[in-house]
Write a protein that holds these residues in place. Sequence first.
Motif, mmCIF file in Angstrom:
data_model
loop_
_atom_site.group_PDB
_atom_site.id
_atom_site.type_symbol
_atom_site.label_atom_id
_atom_site.label_comp_id
_atom_site.label_asym_id
_atom_site.label_seq_id
_atom_site.Cartn_x
_atom_site.Cartn_y
_atom_site.Cartn_z
ATOM 1 N N SER A 21 3.344 19.146 -4.798
ATOM 2 C CA SER A 21 3.087 20.550 -5.146
ATOM 3 C C SER A 21 1.990 20.604 -6.198
ATOM 4 C CB SER A 21 4.345 21.209 -5.713
ATOM 5 O OG SER A 21 5.395 21.196 -4.780
ATOM 6 N N ALA A 23 0.220 23.705 -8.749
ATOM 7 C CA ALA A 23 0.181 25.100 -9.170
ATOM 8 C C ALA A 23 -0.989 25.340 -10.115
ATOM 9 C CB ALA A 23 1.487 25.478 -9.850
ATOM 10 N N ARG A 71 0.064 26.812 1.572
ATOM 11 C CA ARG A 71 -0.109 27.422 0.261
ATOM 12 C C ARG A 71 0.698 28.702 0.162
ATOM 13 N NH1 ARG A 71 -6.440 28.928 -0.339
ATOM 14 N NH2 ARG A 71 -5.791 30.405 -1.959
ATOM 15 N N LYS A 75 2.168 32.553 -5.532
ATOM 16 C CA LYS A 75 2.494 31.614 -6.608
ATOM 17 C C LYS A 75 1.306 30.748 -7.006
ATOM 18 C CE LYS A 75 7.374 31.187 -5.322
ATOM 19 N NZ LYS A 75 8.456 30.252 -4.924
ATOM 20 N N THR A 77 0.021 28.330 -5.471
ATOM 21 C CA THR A 77 0.536 26.978 -5.306
ATOM 22 C C THR A 77 0.176 26.445 -3.924
ATOM 23 O OG1 THR A 77 2.364 27.395 -6.821
ATOM 24 C CG2 THR A 77 2.626 25.562 -5.292
ATOM 25 N N TYR A 79 0.910 23.028 -1.281
ATOM 26 C CA TYR A 79 1.859 21.948 -1.000
ATOM 27 C C TYR A 79 1.233 20.958 -0.009
ATOM 28 C CZ TYR A 79 4.975 25.596 -2.729
ATOM 29 O OH TYR A 79 5.556 26.588 -3.482
#
Length: 119
Positions: A21, A23, A71, A75, A77, A79
């Motif tokens: 992950s 972020a 994604r 967030k 983020t 992955y």
Amino acid sequence: QVHVVESGGGLVQPGGSLRLSCAASGDFASINVMGWYRQALGNERDMVARIRNGGSTDYADSVKGRFAISRDNAKNTVYLQMNNLRPEDTALYYCLVNLRRLGSDFNYWGQGTQVTVSS
């Protein structure tokens, strides 16, 4: 200020799976591209996978069919689901975020997370 933080690396046996992950946080207007790169000892840093704002993706040939990038825009983020891992996947994995800030586009790297595939 922009921060890019990866997590999820570790030691796994051949054939196993890991999920990374990454972020992004801080002062920026939007994210264009989020991607994963890796650098094995003595090698250059190479692109593994990347995903654009619209959802289109690119993969290195060596990981096609085994890795999947996704994604969560809400967030900020991204992955990386890594399946059927091989010893040659062992490397330091870096997240790269290309984002818009102060009217221009900038690249920001995470600090890296180690993935080791070994029995």
